[in-house]
Design a protein around this motif. Structure first.
Motif, PDB file in Angstrom:
ATOM      1  N   ILE A  43     114.855  55.306  63.542  1.00 61.39           N
ATOM      2  CA  ILE A  43     115.368  53.960  63.782  1.00 61.39           C
ATOM      3  C   ILE A  43     116.458  53.669  62.759  1.00 61.39           C
ATOM      4  CG2 ILE A  43     114.767  51.508  63.722  1.00 61.39           C
ATOM      5  CD1 ILE A  43     111.960  52.336  64.736  1.00 61.39           C
ATOM      6  N   SER A  44     117.538  53.087  63.207  1.00 59.34           N
ATOM      7  CA  SER A  44     118.683  52.826  62.349  1.00 59.34           C
ATOM      8  C   SER A  44     118.335  51.864  61.212  1.00 59.34           C
ATOM      9  CB  SER A  44     119.827  52.236  63.167  1.00 59.34           C
ATOM     10  OG  SER A  44     120.900  51.860  62.326  1.00 59.34           O
ATOM     11  N   THR A  45     118.857  52.164  60.042  1.00 57.18           N
ATOM     12  CA  THR A  45     118.656  51.268  58.900  1.00 57.18           C
ATOM     13  C   THR A  45     119.396  49.946  59.082  1.00 57.18           C
ATOM     14  OG1 THR A  45     120.490  52.298  57.701  1.00 57.18           O
ATOM     15  CG2 THR A  45     118.276  53.152  57.262  1.00 57.18           C
ATOM     16  N   THR A  46     120.358  49.894  60.007  1.00 58.98           N
ATOM     17  CA  THR A  46     121.079  48.644  60.238  1.00 58.98           C
ATOM     18  C   THR A  46     120.176  47.579  60.842  1.00 58.98           C
ATOM     19  OG1 THR A  46     121.859  49.315  62.434  1.00 58.98           O
ATOM     20  CG2 THR A  46     123.281  49.836  60.549  1.00 58.98           C
ATOM     21  N   LYS A  47     119.012  47.960  61.333  1.00 59.04           N
ATOM     22  CA  LYS A  47     118.062  46.997  61.898  1.00 59.04           C
ATOM     23  C   LYS A  47     117.171  46.375  60.823  1.00 59.04           C
ATOM     24  CE  LYS A  47     118.144  49.227  66.316  1.00 59.04           C
ATOM     25  NZ  LYS A  47     117.670  48.963  67.630  1.00 59.04           N
ATOM     26  N   LEU A  48     117.307  46.844  59.583  1.00 60.99           N
ATOM     27  CA  LEU A  48     116.476  46.341  58.496  1.00 60.99           C
ATOM     28  C   LEU A  48     117.100  45.114  57.843  1.00 60.99           C
ATOM     29  CD1 LEU A  48     115.627  49.706  56.691  1.00 60.99           C
ATOM     30  CD2 LEU A  48     114.274  48.515  58.427  1.00 60.99           C
ATOM     31  N   SER A  49     116.246  44.216  57.372  1.00 54.22           N
ATOM     32  CA  SER A  49     116.728  43.102  56.555  1.00 54.22           C
ATOM     33  C   SER A  49     117.106  43.651  55.179  1.00 54.22           C
ATOM     34  CB  SER A  49     115.637  42.048  56.410  1.00 54.22           C
ATOM     35  OG  SER A  49     114.563  42.550  55.610  1.00 54.22           O
ATOM     36  N   VAL A  50     117.724  42.834  54.365  1.00 55.04           N
ATOM     37  CA  VAL A  50     118.083  43.261  53.009  1.00 55.04           C
ATOM     38  C   VAL A  50     116.828  43.669  52.241  1.00 55.04           C
ATOM     39  CG1 VAL A  50     119.056  42.495  50.805  1.00 55.04           C
ATOM     40  CG2 VAL A  50     120.189  41.889  52.949  1.00 55.04           C
ATOM     41  N   GLU A  51     115.773  42.871  52.348  1.00 56.81           N
ATOM     42  CA  GLU A  51     114.525  43.180  51.650  1.00 56.81           C
ATOM     43  C   GLU A  51     113.900  44.476  52.182  1.00 56.81           C
ATOM     44  OE1 GLU A  51     110.083  41.302  50.831  1.00 56.81           O
ATOM     45  OE2 GLU A  51     111.638  40.023  51.676  1.00 56.81           O
ATOM     46  N   GLU A  52     113.899  44.657  53.488  1.00 57.32           N
ATOM     47  CA  GLU A  52     113.340  45.884  54.071  1.00 57.32           C
ATOM     48  C   GLU A  52     114.148  47.104  53.639  1.00 57.32           C
ATOM     49  OE1 GLU A  52     111.464  44.174  58.243  1.00 57.32           O
ATOM     50  OE2 GLU A  52     113.619  44.627  58.135  1.00 57.32           O
ATOM     51  N   PHE A  53     115.482  46.963  53.578  1.00 63.38           N
ATOM     52  CA  PHE A  53     116.316  48.084  53.145  1.00 63.38           C
ATOM     53  C   PHE A  53     116.049  48.417  51.686  1.00 63.38           C
ATOM     54  CE2 PHE A  53     120.163  50.185  51.639  1.00 63.38           C
ATOM     55  CZ  PHE A  53     120.256  51.210  52.570  1.00 63.38           C
ATOM     56  N   ALA A  54     115.892  47.410  50.843  1.00 60.87           N
ATOM     57  CA  ALA A  54     115.579  47.658  49.435  1.00 60.87           C
ATOM     58  C   ALA A  54     114.248  48.393  49.305  1.00 60.87           C
ATOM     59  CB  ALA A  54     115.541  46.350  48.657  1.00 60.87           C
ATOM     60  N   ASN A  55     113.268  47.995  50.082  1.00 60.49           N
ATOM     61  CA  ASN A  55     111.968  48.686  50.068  1.00 60.49           C
ATOM     62  C   ASN A  55     112.103  50.125  50.548  1.00 60.49           C
ATOM     63  OD1 ASN A  55     110.607  46.419  49.105  1.00 60.49           O
ATOM     64  ND2 ASN A  55     110.075  45.705  51.158  1.00 60.49           N
ATOM     65  N   TYR A  56     112.921  50.338  51.568  1.00 59.71           N
ATOM     66  CA  TYR A  56     113.178  51.681  52.086  1.00 59.71           C
ATOM     67  C   TYR A  56     113.792  52.572  50.998  1.00 59.71           C
ATOM     68  CZ  TYR A  56     115.800  55.184  54.816  1.00 59.71           C
ATOM     69  OH  TYR A  56     116.343  56.344  55.303  1.00 59.71           O
ATOM     70  N   MET A  57     114.780  52.049  50.293  1.00 54.75           N
ATOM     71  CA  MET A  57     115.406  52.828  49.228  1.00 54.75           C
ATOM     72  C   MET A  57     114.406  53.137  48.113  1.00 54.75           C
ATOM     73  SD  MET A  57     118.365  53.404  50.370  1.00 54.75           S
ATOM     74  CE  MET A  57     119.293  54.007  48.985  1.00 54.75           C
ATOM     75  N   THR A  58     113.544  52.184  47.801  1.00 55.38           N
ATOM     76  CA  THR A  58     112.507  52.411  46.792  1.00 55.38           C
ATOM     77  C   THR A  58     111.553  53.511  47.246  1.00 55.38           C
ATOM     78  OG1 THR A  58     112.670  50.154  45.976  1.00 55.38           O
ATOM     79  CG2 THR A  58     110.625  51.341  45.482  1.00 55.38           C
ATOM     80  N   GLN A  59     111.209  53.513  48.521  1.00 55.73           N
ATOM     81  CA  GLN A  59     110.329  54.565  49.042  1.00 55.73           C
ATOM     82  C   GLN A  59     110.964  55.946  48.867  1.00 55.73           C
ATOM     83  OE1 GLN A  59     109.830  52.636  52.973  1.00 55.73           O
ATOM     84  NE2 GLN A  59     107.656  53.102  52.710  1.00 55.73           N
ATOM     85  N   ILE A  60     112.264  56.040  49.089  1.00 51.18           N
ATOM     86  CA  ILE A  60     112.964  57.317  48.903  1.00 51.18           C
ATOM     87  C   ILE A  60     112.928  57.720  47.436  1.00 51.18           C
ATOM     88  CG2 ILE A  60     115.207  58.477  49.018  1.00 51.18           C
ATOM     89  CD1 ILE A  60     115.782  56.735  51.518  1.00 51.18           C
ATOM     90  N   GLU A  61     113.196  56.787  46.540  1.00 48.85           N
ATOM     91  CA  GLU A  61     113.162  57.085  45.106  1.00 48.85           C
ATOM     92  C   GLU A  61     111.776  57.561  44.677  1.00 48.85           C
ATOM     93  OE1 GLU A  61     115.178  54.353  42.323  1.00 48.85           O
ATOM     94  OE2 GLU A  61     115.693  53.232  44.143  1.00 48.85           O
ATOM     95  N   VAL A  62     110.738  56.900  45.149  1.00 50.19           N
ATOM     96  CA  VAL A  62     109.362  57.289  44.806  1.00 50.19           C
ATOM     97  C   VAL A  62     109.068  58.677  45.357  1.00 50.19           C
ATOM     98  CG1 VAL A  62     106.926  56.759  45.242  1.00 50.19           C
ATOM     99  CG2 VAL A  62     108.505  54.931  44.585  1.00 50.19           C
ATOM    100  N   TRP A  63     109.446  58.920  46.611  1.00 46.65           N
ATOM    101  CA  TRP A  63     109.219  60.242  47.211  1.00 46.65           C
ATOM    102  C   TRP A  63     109.896  61.325  46.366  1.00 46.65           C
ATOM    103  CZ3 TRP A  63     112.131  64.286  48.725  1.00 46.65           C
ATOM    104  CH2 TRP A  63     111.517  65.272  49.484  1.00 46.65           C
ATOM    105  N   ALA A  64     111.153  61.089  45.989  1.00 44.53           N
ATOM    106  CA  ALA A  64     111.896  62.080  45.203  1.00 44.53           C
ATOM    107  C   ALA A  64     111.228  62.319  43.857  1.00 44.53           C
ATOM    108  CB  ALA A  64     113.339  61.635  45.023  1.00 44.53           C
ATOM    109  N   ALA A  65     110.825  61.256  43.180  1.00 44.72           N
ATOM    110  CA  ALA A  65     110.170  61.401  41.872  1.00 44.72           C
ATOM    111  C   ALA A  65     108.852  62.154  42.002  1.00 44.72           C
ATOM    112  CB  ALA A  65     109.935  60.028  41.257  1.00 44.72           C
ATOM    113  N   GLU A  66     108.053  61.798  42.997  1.00 47.17           N
ATOM    114  CA  GLU A  66     106.758  62.464  43.183  1.00 47.17           C
ATOM    115  C   GLU A  66     106.923  63.913  43.615  1.00 47.17           C
ATOM    116  OE1 GLU A  66     104.683  59.920  45.928  1.00 47.17           O
ATOM    117  OE2 GLU A  66     104.051  58.546  44.330  1.00 47.17           O
ATOM    118  N   SER A  67     108.045  64.230  44.239  1.00 44.42           N
ATOM    119  CA  SER A  67     108.306  65.597  44.704  1.00 44.42           C
ATOM    120  C   SER A  67     109.014  66.445  43.653  1.00 44.42           C
ATOM    121  CB  SER A  67     109.145  65.553  45.983  1.00 44.42           C
ATOM    122  OG  SER A  67     108.441  64.874  47.006  1.00 44.42           O
TER     123      SER A  67
END
Length: 76
Positions: A43-67
């Motif tokens: 699903i396109s990130t353009t459908k996310l609100s600003v808050e949802e996009f910020a959470n999405y980016m945080t999830q990527i950062e956490v995934w990268a750190a944990e990996s």
């Protein structure tokens, strides 16, 4: 951030492009649209609100750190 990840991440002896990582994370963290023939597309990130996009980016950062992939460590 995805360019940084593409530069440092090796999975099973292989590196992936920033576009491949974008698709992976969209499907993993946002969800996907079903396509004809059984395929799927993130699903396109353009459908996310600003808050949802910020959470999405945080999830990527956490995934990268944990990996074990050091991203976001370069000076701007």
């Amino acid at each position: 951030m995805l360019r940084d990840l593409a530069d440092v991440a090796w999975i099973d002896g292989r590196q992936y492009s920033p576009d491949a990582w974008a698709e992976y994370f969209k499907q993993a963290f946002i969800g996907w649209d079903d396509l004809p023939g059984g395929g799927k597309r993130g699903i396109s990130t353009t459908k996310l609100s600003v808050e949802e996009f910020a959470n999405y980016m945080t999830q990527i950062e956490v995934w990268a750190a944990e990996s074990g992939f050091p991203i976001m460590e370069r000076a701007a």
